[in-house]
Design a protein around this motif. Structure first.
Motif, mmCIF file in Angstrom:
data_model
loop_
_atom_site.group_PDB
_atom_site.id
_atom_site.type_symbol
_atom_site.label_atom_id
_atom_site.label_comp_id
_atom_site.label_asym_id
_atom_site.label_seq_id
_atom_site.Cartn_x
_atom_site.Cartn_y
_atom_site.Cartn_z
ATOM 1 N N ASN A 218 0.837 -1.200 0.000
ATOM 2 C CA ASN A 218 0.000 0.000 0.000
ATOM 3 C C ASN A 218 0.866 1.241 0.000
ATOM 4 O O ASN A 218 2.047 1.209 0.396
ATOM 5 C CB ASN A 218 -0.954 -0.007 1.194
ATOM 6 N N ILE A 219 0.271 2.298 -0.437
ATOM 7 C CA ILE A 219 0.935 3.598 -0.477
ATOM 8 C C ILE A 219 0.201 4.524 0.475
ATOM 9 O O ILE A 219 -0.956 4.909 0.231
ATOM 10 C CB ILE A 219 0.933 4.176 -1.907
ATOM 11 N N LYS A 220 0.833 4.861 1.600
ATOM 12 C CA LYS A 220 0.303 5.790 2.593
ATOM 13 C C LYS A 220 -1.103 5.423 3.060
ATOM 14 O O LYS A 220 -1.927 6.289 3.353
ATOM 15 C CB LYS A 220 0.312 7.218 2.039
ATOM 16 N N ASP A 221 -1.392 4.128 3.063
ATOM 17 C CA ASP A 221 -2.673 3.629 3.561
ATOM 18 C C ASP A 221 -3.864 4.208 2.784
ATOM 19 O O ASP A 221 -4.972 4.306 3.310
ATOM 20 C CB ASP A 221 -2.831 3.952 5.056
ATOM 21 N N ARG A 222 -3.622 4.562 1.521
ATOM 22 C CA ARG A 222 -4.690 5.126 0.691
ATOM 23 C C ARG A 222 -4.883 4.339 -0.602
ATOM 24 O O ARG A 222 -6.008 4.195 -1.093
ATOM 25 C CB ARG A 222 -4.377 6.603 0.339
ATOM 26 N N VAL A 223 -3.794 3.832 -1.139
ATOM 27 C CA VAL A 223 -3.841 3.078 -2.393
ATOM 28 C C VAL A 223 -3.185 1.717 -2.138
ATOM 29 O O VAL A 223 -2.062 1.647 -1.609
ATOM 30 C CB VAL A 223 -3.110 3.815 -3.528
ATOM 31 N N TYR A 224 -3.884 0.669 -2.550
ATOM 32 C CA TYR A 224 -3.401 -0.697 -2.327
ATOM 33 C C TYR A 224 -3.281 -1.389 -3.681
ATOM 34 O O TYR A 224 -4.222 -1.343 -4.498
ATOM 35 C CB TYR A 224 -4.368 -1.464 -1.420
ATOM 36 N N LEU A 225 -2.136 -2.004 -3.924
ATOM 37 C CA LEU A 225 -1.856 -2.649 -5.206
ATOM 38 C C LEU A 225 -1.469 -4.100 -4.970
ATOM 39 O O LEU A 225 -0.837 -4.428 -3.950
ATOM 40 C CB LEU A 225 -0.730 -1.923 -5.944
ATOM 41 N N GLY A 226 -1.806 -4.975 -5.917
ATOM 42 C CA GLY A 226 -1.428 -6.367 -5.758
ATOM 43 C C GLY A 226 -1.411 -7.123 -7.066
ATOM 44 O O GLY A 226 -2.106 -6.751 -8.030
ATOM 45 N N MET A 227 -0.594 -8.167 -7.113
ATOM 46 C CA MET A 227 -0.529 -9.055 -8.272
ATOM 47 C C MET A 227 -0.409 -10.494 -7.783
ATOM 48 O O MET A 227 0.307 -10.772 -6.816
ATOM 49 C CB MET A 227 0.648 -8.710 -9.183
ATOM 50 N N THR A 228 -1.119 -11.399 -8.451
ATOM 51 C CA THR A 228 -1.101 -12.812 -8.085
ATOM 52 C C THR A 228 -0.846 -13.656 -9.314
ATOM 53 O O THR A 228 -1.451 -13.426 -10.369
ATOM 54 C CB THR A 228 -2.453 -13.228 -7.450
ATOM 55 N N VAL A 229 0.043 -14.620 -9.179
ATOM 56 C CA VAL A 229 0.246 -15.642 -10.206
ATOM 57 C C VAL A 229 -0.370 -16.938 -9.676
ATOM 58 O O VAL A 229 -0.052 -17.369 -8.559
ATOM 59 C CB VAL A 229 1.737 -15.845 -10.513
ATOM 60 N N GLY A 230 -1.279 -17.521 -10.455
ATOM 61 C CA GLY A 230 -1.984 -18.716 -10.009
ATOM 62 C C GLY A 230 -1.642 -19.936 -10.847
ATOM 63 O O GLY A 230 -1.519 -19.855 -12.073
ATOM 64 N N ILE A 231 -1.471 -21.070 -10.189
ATOM 65 C CA ILE A 231 -1.285 -22.362 -10.841
ATOM 66 C C ILE A 231 -2.519 -23.217 -10.522
ATOM 67 O O ILE A 231 -2.903 -23.361 -9.364
ATOM 68 C CB ILE A 231 -0.023 -23.080 -10.349
ATOM 69 N N HIS A 232 -3.143 -23.763 -11.559
ATOM 70 C CA HIS A 232 -4.379 -24.525 -11.409
ATOM 71 C C HIS A 232 -4.100 -26.002 -11.701
ATOM 72 O O HIS A 232 -3.521 -26.337 -12.742
ATOM 73 C CB HIS A 232 -5.452 -23.998 -12.356
ATOM 74 N N ASP A 233 -4.540 -26.845 -10.799
ATOM 75 C CA ASP A 233 -4.279 -28.284 -10.863
ATOM 76 C C ASP A 233 -5.612 -29.018 -11.032
ATOM 77 O O ASP A 233 -6.452 -28.996 -10.124
ATOM 78 C CB ASP A 233 -3.569 -28.718 -9.573
ATOM 79 N N VAL A 234 -5.823 -29.674 -12.179
ATOM 80 C CA VAL A 234 -7.129 -30.234 -12.545
ATOM 81 C C VAL A 234 -7.155 -31.749 -12.322
ATOM 82 O O VAL A 234 -6.254 -32.465 -12.779
ATOM 83 C CB VAL A 234 -7.458 -29.929 -14.021
ATOM 84 N N HIS A 235 -8.210 -32.208 -11.631
ATOM 85 C CA HIS A 235 -8.448 -33.642 -11.419
ATOM 86 C C HIS A 235 -9.948 -33.881 -11.580
ATOM 87 O O HIS A 235 -10.709 -33.765 -10.606
ATOM 88 C CB HIS A 235 -7.973 -34.084 -10.034
ATOM 89 N N TYR A 236 -10.375 -34.221 -12.772
ATOM 90 C CA TYR A 236 -11.796 -34.441 -13.062
ATOM 91 C C TYR A 236 -12.027 -35.900 -13.438
ATOM 92 O O TYR A 236 -11.266 -36.473 -14.238
ATOM 93 C CB TYR A 236 -12.257 -33.541 -14.209
ATOM 94 N N ASN A 237 -13.065 -36.511 -12.873
ATOM 95 C CA ASN A 237 -13.433 -37.885 -13.189
ATOM 96 C C ASN A 237 -14.947 -37.998 -13.305
ATOM 97 O O ASN A 237 -15.691 -37.336 -12.559
ATOM 98 C CB ASN A 237 -12.954 -38.847 -12.095
ATOM 99 N N SER A 238 -15.411 -38.832 -14.219
ATOM 100 C CA SER A 238 -16.840 -39.094 -14.313
ATOM 101 C C SER A 238 -17.070 -40.544 -14.717
ATOM 102 O O SER A 238 -16.253 -41.151 -15.426
ATOM 103 C CB SER A 238 -17.518 -38.160 -15.317
ATOM 104 N N TYR A 239 -18.185 -41.085 -14.249
ATOM 105 C CA TYR A 239 -18.628 -42.424 -14.619
ATOM 106 C C TYR A 239 -20.122 -42.338 -14.871
ATOM 107 O O TYR A 239 -20.877 -41.803 -14.042
ATOM 108 C CB TYR A 239 -18.342 -43.431 -13.514
ATOM 109 N N SER A 240 -20.582 -42.811 -16.030
ATOM 110 C CA SER A 240 -21.998 -42.714 -16.354
ATOM 111 C C SER A 240 -22.518 -43.995 -16.973
ATOM 112 O O SER A 240 -21.772 -44.745 -17.620
ATOM 113 C CB SER A 240 -22.256 -41.541 -17.317
ATOM 114 N N GLU A 241 -23.792 -44.230 -16.755
ATOM 115 C CA GLU A 241 -24.521 -45.327 -17.373
ATOM 116 C C GLU A 241 -25.762 -44.730 -18.041
ATOM 117 O O GLU A 241 -26.634 -44.179 -17.357
ATOM 118 C CB GLU A 241 -24.923 -46.377 -16.335
ATOM 119 N N TYR A 242 -25.796 -44.818 -19.350
ATOM 120 C CA TYR A 242 -26.921 -44.274 -20.116
ATOM 121 C C TYR A 242 -27.600 -45.427 -20.854
ATOM 122 O O TYR A 242 -26.938 -46.182 -21.577
ATOM 123 C CB TYR A 242 -26.443 -43.227 -21.126
ATOM 124 N N ASP A 243 -28.913 -45.580 -20.656
ATOM 125 C CA ASP A 243 -29.605 -46.670 -21.338
ATOM 126 C C ASP A 243 -30.896 -46.175 -21.991
ATOM 127 O O ASP A 243 -31.516 -45.204 -21.522
ATOM 128 C CB ASP A 243 -29.906 -47.824 -20.381
#
Length: 511
Positions: A218-243
């Motif tokens: 922050n700058i003099k408790d009036r302006v606040y700045l930020g940056m974030t770098v994100g890493i996303h980790d995907v784990h998706y599973n599905s099981y289906s029975e269609y009749d």
């Protein structure tokens, strides 16, 4: 119709240049609310209030409001309301939701430089879906028949049976061609089965974990700045029975499909919070997030079983695939307001916007001279995405009341506009790698999402204990398949729901 059937086993070879399908990708991108119990209890409306570690993933400038270092850990349980019974599936499961810290350093009388790391489960895939309705004399195998009738396949034959290199020919098309549509070992076409009814039972499970690294100040408790770098980790599973149950007691068909998607992605977020009037705690925030650039791998194993009661013959076949694809989510923009009244009341409002119709599904082309991977947009699938998905607005409001400095009471509410067009559909006639590798025909157009949250917090010495409850509800229209060539006999679309109860706890320490 009745005809002879045969047993055909077929493996779909893995491709080096592939993309994914609109509705499968949308499952990965649907927004959720999660984080610390304080953040969830206030409905996530803290992007301008800041000073909560979960704002690292929404407005990074919120971390700039920390004046002391802190660490927190969050966990709980999630339960799906009205979930169908399914063997091996549980409607209630434990959830590890968040873990992180912020290290705060004073750089001036009213200025700080902060570093932070935070893990958040940004997407919980656990969901049991059941849908049953009338097929109205249509069928899944009729789609394959009509596509073949319109000369989309350019069929060829080898020792395993019929196959096609045409991108409009899906894995299910190959199974139906060899087990339902054509006579085995010949070019004799037998037609398709009409169906009276269908039933779908699907279990999804898994998560996306997001790992955020933040630099803010922050700058003099009036302006606040930020940056974030994100890493996303995907784990998706599905099981289906269609009749499907064939008309006139001819028998039925069963499709068993297993699919897995894993991989990683990254994005960059930037934000600012401004306190425009020195004598007032009122502040506003702005944030922007780049697309999440996903590098993903998907694999499936699919079986088709067909029974003809009239002839007494049975047929079955299988297919599998394993391939890489790329996916870029849309840009996301946010605006927020925050105000405090002394040390007893905090109020926040946040708005987020993301146009999911601009999701970019990409084909891996190969590698350049320097060995770097190259890719290009799947134009056919992206055109379908633009017709089926749309811009989403998320409104979050929340408040915190402290009747005592050690005790906090929180409430929140979210409205998330629909991601799906009501007229959207899974188009399996596209010339796309996403169609070629598809192993299912169903899709759901989910409507708006509503969230109601509440929470309590208690602080003792340097420790804090927070609990939160979240009720999340949305409904959608499930359709087993769409056939653009035949409009008279179409399957019934039925209502389905996703209603969840989440109870969570956060343990925190300030130092």
């Amino acid at each position: 119709m009745k005809r002879q059937l045969s047993i055909v086993a077929l493996a779909i070879a893995a491709l080096t240049a592939t993309a994914q399908e609109t509705y499968q990708d949308a499952t990965l991108l649907r927004p959720e609310l999660n984080g610390t119990a304080r953040y969830v209890g206030m409905g996530g409306a803290m992007e301008a209030l800041g000073a909560d570690i979960s704002t690292m993933g929404t407005n990074p400038a919120g971390i700039g409001l920390f004046r002391h270092s802190t660490a927190s850990l969050s966990f709980g349980i999630i339960s799906q309301q009205d979930a169908a019974k399914m063997e091996g599936a549980d409607k209630t499961h434990a959830s590890f939701d968040q873990a992180g810290f912020v290290y705060s350093m004073r750089t001036g009388r009213n200025s700080f430089l902060n570093f932070g790391f935070n893990y958040t489960k940004s997407r919980d895939f656990n969901h049991i879906l059941q849908a049953a309705g009338r097929a109205n004399n249509s069928s899944q195998n009729e789609i394959t028949y009509d596509k073949d009738d319109h000369k989309l396949f350019d069929l060829q034959k080898d020792d395993n049976g019929l196959y096609s290199n045409n991108l409009t020919c899906s894995q299910l098309d190959i199974l139906h061609l060899n087990n339902t549509i054509y006579s085995p070992g010949s070019d004799l076409e037998w037609g398709f089965y009409e169906s009276d009814s269908y039933n779908m039972l699907r279990q999804q499970y898994g998560y996306i974990g997001r790992y955020d690294l933040n630099l803010s100040g922050n700058i003099k408790d009036r302006v606040y700045l930020g940056m974030t770098v994100g890493i996303h980790d995907v784990h998706y599973n599905s099981y289906s029975e269609y009749d499907e149950t064939f008309s006139d007691d001819y028998g039925g068909a069963l499709v068993v499909d297993e699919r897995r998607i894993t991989g990683t992605g990254f994005d960059i977020k930037a934000g600012i919070i401004v306190r425009p009037i020195e004598e007032s705690p009122f502040r506003f925030g702005l944030s922007v997030s780049s697309p999440v650039f996903y590098s993903l791998t998907t694999s499936n194993y699919t079986e088709l079983h067909v029974v003809d009661n009239q002839s007494g013959r049975q047929s079955q076949g299988w297919s599998s695939g394993d391939y890489d694809f790329r996916l870029n989510s849309p840009w996301k923009f946010g605006a927020s307001l925050g105000h405090t009244v002394g040390s007893s009341l905090a109020l926040g409002v946040s708005y987020e916007f993301a146009d999911y119709g601009k999701t970019d599904q990409r084909i891996i082309d190969g590698y350049d001279y320097y060995g770097y991977e190259t890719s290009s947009s799947d134009r056919a699938m992206n055109y379908n995405t633009a017709k089926s998905l749309k811009a989403v607005s998320t409104l979050k409001v929340g408040g915190e009341f402290r009747p005592d400095p050690a005790l906090a009471i929180r409430l929140g509410f979210n409205y998330v506009s629909p991601m799906y067009e009501k007229s959207g559909y899974k188009d399996l006639t596209l010339s796309s790698q996403g169609v070629y590798n598809s192993s299912s025909t169903d899709y759901t157009n989910w409507d708006a999402t509503y969230r109601i949250t509440a929470g309590l917090g208690y602080r003792f010495d340097k420790f804090n204990l927070d609990i939160a409850y979240q009720y999340n509800t949305t409904e959608g229209d499930f359709t087993p398949y769409y056939n653009p060539y035949y409009f008279d006999d179409i399957p019934e679309s039925v209502k389905v729901s996703d209603k969840r109860h989440q109870l969570m706890m956060t343990l925190g320490y300030t130092f």
